[in-house]
Design a protein around this motif. Structure first.
Motif, PDB file in Angstrom:
ATOM      1  N   LEU A   1       0.813  -0.958   0.000  1.00 48.29           N
ATOM      2  CA  LEU A   1      -0.097  -0.222  -0.128  1.00 48.29           C
ATOM      3  C   LEU A   1       0.855   1.211   0.057  1.00 48.29           C
ATOM      4  N   PHE A   2       0.712   2.000  -0.874  1.00 45.75           N
ATOM      5  CA  PHE A   2       1.674   3.248  -1.219  1.00 45.75           C
ATOM      6  C   PHE A   2       0.574   4.456  -0.810  1.00 45.75           C
ATOM      7  N   TRP A   3       1.340   5.514  -0.062  1.00 42.49           N
ATOM      8  CA  TRP A   3       0.538   6.791   0.486  1.00 42.49           C
ATOM      9  C   TRP A   3       1.513   7.773  -0.077  1.00 42.49           C
TER      10      TRP A   3
ATOM     11  N   GLU B   1      -9.239  -0.122   0.111  1.00 36.94           N
ATOM     12  CA  GLU B   1     -10.503   0.635   0.203  1.00 36.94           C
ATOM     13  C   GLU B   1     -10.971   1.571   1.344  1.00 36.94           C
ATOM     14  N   GLY B   2      -9.983   1.625   2.268  1.00 34.38           N
ATOM     15  CA  GLY B   2     -10.111   2.405   3.331  1.00 34.38           C
ATOM     16  C   GLY B   2      -9.913   4.029   2.841  1.00 34.38           C
ATOM     17  N   GLU B   3     -10.563   4.967   3.956  1.00 34.13           N
ATOM     18  CA  GLU B   3     -10.795   6.240   3.547  1.00 34.13           C
ATOM     19  C   GLU B   3      -9.615   6.879   4.280  1.00 34.13           C
ATOM     20  N   VAL B   4      -8.908   7.998   3.562  1.00 31.71           N
ATOM     21  CA  VAL B   4      -7.858   8.804   4.114  1.00 31.71           C
ATOM     22  C   VAL B   4      -8.511  10.221   4.312  1.00 31.71           C
ATOM     23  N   ASP B   5      -8.129  10.738   5.479  1.00 29.90           N
ATOM     24  CA  ASP B   5      -8.432  11.803   5.825  1.00 29.90           C
ATOM     25  C   ASP B   5      -7.619  13.067   5.413  1.00 29.90           C
ATOM     26  N   PRO B   6      -7.911  14.275   5.221  1.00 27.63           N
ATOM     27  CA  PRO B   6      -6.811  15.303   4.946  1.00 27.63           C
ATOM     28  C   PRO B   6      -5.609  15.152   5.817  1.00 27.63           C
TER      29      PRO B   6
ATOM     30  N   LEU C   1      -5.737   7.086   7.833  1.00 23.07           N
ATOM     31  CA  LEU C   1      -6.395   5.830   7.110  1.00 23.07           C
ATOM     32  C   LEU C   1      -7.273   5.247   8.017  1.00 23.07           C
ATOM     33  N   THR C   2      -8.595   4.847   7.712  1.00 17.61           N
ATOM     34  CA  THR C   2      -9.522   4.121   8.389  1.00 17.61           C
ATOM     35  C   THR C   2      -9.673   2.810   7.696  1.00 17.61           C
ATOM     36  N   CYS C   3      -9.554   1.672   8.363  1.00 16.48           N
ATOM     37  CA  CYS C   3      -9.607   0.316   7.928  1.00 16.48           C
ATOM     38  C   CYS C   3     -11.153   0.103   7.430  1.00 16.48           C
ATOM     39  N   PRO C   4     -11.538  -0.216   6.219  1.00 14.82           N
ATOM     40  CA  PRO C   4     -12.774  -0.350   5.800  1.00 14.82           C
ATOM     41  C   PRO C   4     -13.674  -1.510   6.630  1.00 14.82           C
ATOM     42  N   HIS C   5     -12.534  -2.615   7.060  1.00 15.74           N
ATOM     43  CA  HIS C   5     -13.248  -3.750   7.593  1.00 15.74           C
ATOM     44  C   HIS C   5     -13.679  -3.880   9.036  1.00 15.74           C
ATOM     45  N   HIS C   6     -12.825  -3.022  10.032  1.00 15.97           N
ATOM     46  CA  HIS C   6     -12.833  -3.001  11.379  1.00 15.97           C
ATOM     47  C   HIS C   6     -12.808  -1.455  12.019  1.00 15.97           C
TER      48      HIS C   6
END
Length: 182
Positions: A105-107, A130-135, A139-144
């Motif tokens: 995973l690259f950011w 598929e997680g959301e990255v805020d400004p 990163l919020t894990c989309p699963h948990h």
């Protein structure tokens, strides 16, 4: 604490990570713990400096051109592998890529520095792309729902776990990674 850079002959650059970053007691931890340990083990070190999370070390390539390099990328025994072009990874953008047989995973942070982690939530190993990255780069894990600071890989939900970092560098517009663990 992360060793960011060694500047010969007598200076080290450190970064405080995790709950130490921004803690009111961090200066006491640094002076009474970390600095003392460094000076006891390496008396030739005379200057100890700290930097913020945005600081990226630079290095000269063999051709004399400068490259951006993560603190995790210094040293290592495995070869550098091409991952993608820098232009393919937008600022504050998150992309998943497979390099050899490893899911990564690259950011790219707002300052343009690239970070790379194994594409697996530190909680149960589920993929994170598929997680959301805020400004702020969280990163919020989309699963948990676990949250990770992408600048450090630190888990903000459960500090005992963190993302597995990979060494990353950018050379001539190409993002390269290196596996520095087995």
């Amino acid at each position: 604490v992360e060793l960011v850079e060694l500047r010969p002959p007598d200076t080290v650059i450190l970064r405080l990570l995790g709950s130490c970053h921004g803690c009111p007691s961090s200066s006491l931890t640094l002076s009474d713990g970390v600095e003392k340990a460094i000076r006891d083990a390496c008396p030739e070190i005379r200057h100890i400096e700290t930097v913020g999370r945005q600081y990226a070390a630079t290095a000269l390539t063999g051709e004399g051109s400068e490259q951006r390099i993560s603190p995790f990328a210094i040293g290592g025994r495995h070869p550098w592998l091409p991952a993608m072009r820098l232009e393919d990874l937008p600022r504050n953008g998150l992309l998943a890529r497979e390099v050899l047989s490893d899911a990564l995973l690259f950011w790219r942070d707002p300052d343009g520095d690239v970070h790379c982690y194994r594409n697996a939530c530190a909680h149960l190993g589920m993929p994170l792309e598929e997680g959301e990255v805020d400004p702020a780069g969280v990163l919020t894990c989309p699963h948990h729902g676990f949250q990770f600071a992408l600048e450090s890989g630190e888990c903000l939900t459960v500090p005992e776990v963190q993302l597995e970092p990979w060494a990353v560098r950018v050379v001539d517009g190409e993002i390269q990674v290196r596996k520095d663990h087995d």
